[in-house]
Design a protein around this motif. Structure first.
Motif, PDB file in Angstrom:
ATOM      1  N   ARG A   1       0.843  -1.213   0.000  1.00  0.00           N
ATOM      2  CA  ARG A   1       0.000   0.000   0.000  1.00  0.00           C
ATOM      3  C   ARG A   1       0.873   1.256   0.000  1.00  0.00           C
ATOM      4  O   ARG A   1       0.620   2.211  -0.736  1.00  0.00           O
ATOM      5  CB  ARG A   1      -0.942  -0.007   1.219  1.00  0.00           C
TER       6      ARG A   1
ATOM      7  N   THR B   1       1.126   4.387  -2.589  1.00  0.00           N
ATOM      8  CA  THR B   1       0.857   5.772  -2.181  1.00  0.00           C
ATOM      9  C   THR B   1       2.097   6.661  -2.383  1.00  0.00           C
ATOM     10  O   THR B   1       1.956   7.862  -2.589  1.00  0.00           O
ATOM     11  CB  THR B   1       0.335   5.866  -0.729  1.00  0.00           C
TER      12      THR B   1
ATOM     13  N   VAL C   1       1.600   7.707  -5.811  1.00  0.00           N
ATOM     14  CA  VAL C   1       0.516   8.709  -5.836  1.00  0.00           C
ATOM     15  C   VAL C   1       1.073  10.061  -5.373  1.00  0.00           C
ATOM     16  O   VAL C   1       0.784  11.109  -5.971  1.00  0.00           O
ATOM     17  CB  VAL C   1      -0.672   8.275  -4.938  1.00  0.00           C
TER      18      VAL C   1
ATOM     19  N   LYS D   1       1.033  13.451  -7.443  1.00  0.00           N
ATOM     20  CA  LYS D   1       0.364  14.656  -6.935  1.00  0.00           C
ATOM     21  C   LYS D   1       1.332  15.842  -6.921  1.00  0.00           C
ATOM     22  O   LYS D   1       0.962  16.961  -7.289  1.00  0.00           O
ATOM     23  CB  LYS D   1      -0.197  14.400  -5.526  1.00  0.00           C
TER      24      LYS D   1
ATOM     25  N   PRO E   1      -2.146  17.296  -1.191  1.00  0.00           N
ATOM     26  CA  PRO E   1      -1.825  16.007  -0.557  1.00  0.00           C
ATOM     27  C   PRO E   1      -3.080  15.246  -0.116  1.00  0.00           C
ATOM     28  O   PRO E   1      -3.156  14.028  -0.287  1.00  0.00           O
ATOM     29  CB  PRO E   1      -0.992  16.397   0.668  1.00  0.00           C
TER      30      PRO E   1
ATOM     31  N   ARG F   1     -12.502  11.760  -1.096  1.00  0.00           N
ATOM     32  CA  ARG F   1     -12.050  10.380  -1.311  1.00  0.00           C
ATOM     33  C   ARG F   1     -11.955   9.633   0.031  1.00  0.00           C
ATOM     34  O   ARG F   1     -12.399   8.494   0.155  1.00  0.00           O
ATOM     35  CB  ARG F   1     -10.687  10.397  -2.028  1.00  0.00           C
ATOM     36  N   GLU F   2     -11.427  10.322   1.045  1.00  0.00           N
ATOM     37  CA  GLU F   2     -11.291   9.687   2.369  1.00  0.00           C
ATOM     38  C   GLU F   2     -12.656   9.311   2.946  1.00  0.00           C
ATOM     39  O   GLU F   2     -12.823   8.231   3.516  1.00  0.00           O
ATOM     40  CB  GLU F   2     -10.563  10.637   3.334  1.00  0.00           C
TER      41      GLU F   2
ATOM     42  N   GLN G   1     -13.793   6.232   1.257  1.00  0.00           N
ATOM     43  CA  GLN G   1     -13.024   5.052   1.701  1.00  0.00           C
ATOM     44  C   GLN G   1     -13.494   4.599   3.081  1.00  0.00           C
ATOM     45  O   GLN G   1     -13.647   3.402   3.335  1.00  0.00           O
ATOM     46  CB  GLN G   1     -11.531   5.391   1.781  1.00  0.00           C
TER      47      GLN G   1
ATOM     48  N   ILE H   1      -3.979   6.684   6.581  1.00  0.00           N
ATOM     49  CA  ILE H   1      -4.126   7.808   5.642  1.00  0.00           C
ATOM     50  C   ILE H   1      -3.381   9.041   6.166  1.00  0.00           C
ATOM     51  O   ILE H   1      -2.733   9.755   5.388  1.00  0.00           O
ATOM     52  CB  ILE H   1      -5.620   8.110   5.375  1.00  0.00           C
TER      53      ILE H   1
ATOM     54  N   VAL I   1       0.123   8.682   5.263  1.00  0.00           N
ATOM     55  CA  VAL I   1       0.299   8.889   3.813  1.00  0.00           C
ATOM     56  C   VAL I   1       0.303  10.395   3.506  1.00  0.00           C
ATOM     57  O   VAL I   1       1.141  10.877   2.727  1.00  0.00           O
ATOM     58  CB  VAL I   1      -0.821   8.172   3.013  1.00  0.00           C
TER      59      VAL I   1
ATOM     60  N   HIS J   1       3.036  12.642   1.595  1.00  0.00           N
ATOM     61  CA  HIS J   1       2.724  13.506   0.440  1.00  0.00           C
ATOM     62  C   HIS J   1       3.224  14.942   0.704  1.00  0.00           C
ATOM     63  O   HIS J   1       3.804  15.574  -0.181  1.00  0.00           O
ATOM     64  CB  HIS J   1       1.217  13.576   0.190  1.00  0.00           C
TER      65      HIS J   1
HETATM   66  O1  LIG Z   1      -6.166   8.647  -3.205  1.00  0.00           O
HETATM   67  C1  LIG Z   1      -5.410   9.593  -2.944  1.00  0.00           C
HETATM   68  O2  LIG Z   1      -5.579  10.730  -3.431  1.00  0.00           O
HETATM   69  C2  LIG Z   1      -4.296   9.405  -2.015  1.00  0.00           C
HETATM   70  O3  LIG Z   1      -3.454  10.269  -1.870  1.00  0.00           O
HETATM   71  C3  LIG Z   1      -4.265   8.148  -1.190  1.00  0.00           C
HETATM   72  C4  LIG Z   1      -4.974   8.352   0.160  1.00  0.00           C
HETATM   73  C5  LIG Z   1      -4.904   6.943   0.836  1.00  0.00           C
HETATM   74  O4  LIG Z   1      -3.944   6.688   1.556  1.00  0.00           O
HETATM   75  O5  LIG Z   1      -5.801   6.134   0.567  1.00  0.00           O
HETATM   76  C6  LIG Z   1      -4.229   9.352   0.969  1.00  0.00           C
HETATM   77  C7  LIG Z   1      -4.599  10.665   1.034  1.00  0.00           C
HETATM   78  C8  LIG Z   1      -5.856  11.167   0.459  1.00  0.00           C
HETATM   79  O6  LIG Z   1      -6.456  12.126   1.291  1.00  0.00           O
HETATM   80  C9  LIG Z   1      -6.774  10.074   0.082  1.00  0.00           C
HETATM   81  C10 LIG Z   1      -6.378   8.778  -0.020  1.00  0.00           C
END
Ligand SMILES: O=C(O)C(=O)C[C@]1(C(=O)O)C=C[C@@H](O)C=C1
Length: 96
Positions: A27, A31, A34, A38, A45, A50-51, A54, A80, A83, A87
């Protein structure tokens, strides 16, 4: 005195923990890619929309798997947030 029952359970726990480490490593590899994308594309970041999706998805999956949805949300949030920190560091490195 050796407890064979406890040892068998622990062997299984050790296998599951190893699988978790491998899954997390994969994972974070994705990321990292990703984060690079980005930073290169000028995308922020974090993506709160999306969060939210998820977390809703994971909570539903947790319920159907008989896992505490609160725990699954906290677990995903923890990952997250890490992550997002990665970012942010990547964007900072690009700007310097
Ligand atoms: O999908 C993204 O845009 C990511 O950067 C990955 C991720 C994740 O870890 O799932 C991390 C940060 C974002 O806020 C949303 C999701």
């Amino acid at each position: 005195m050796p407890d064979e029952t406890l040892n068998r359970y622990r062997q299984s726990i050790d296998n599951i923990d190893a699988a978790l480490v491998f899954l997390l490593a994969e994972r974070f590899k994705v990321t990292q890619a990703v984060g690079r994308h980005k930073a290169e594309s000028g995308l922020p970041p974090a993506d709160p929309g999306r969060e939210e999706a998820q977390i809703a998805r994971l909570r539903a999956l947790a319920k159907s798997a008989d896992l505490d949805p609160e725990f699954s949300e906290k677990f995903l949030r923890f990952i997250i947030d890490e992550v997002i920190r990665h970012h942010e560091r990547m964007q900072g490195a690009g700007a310097a």
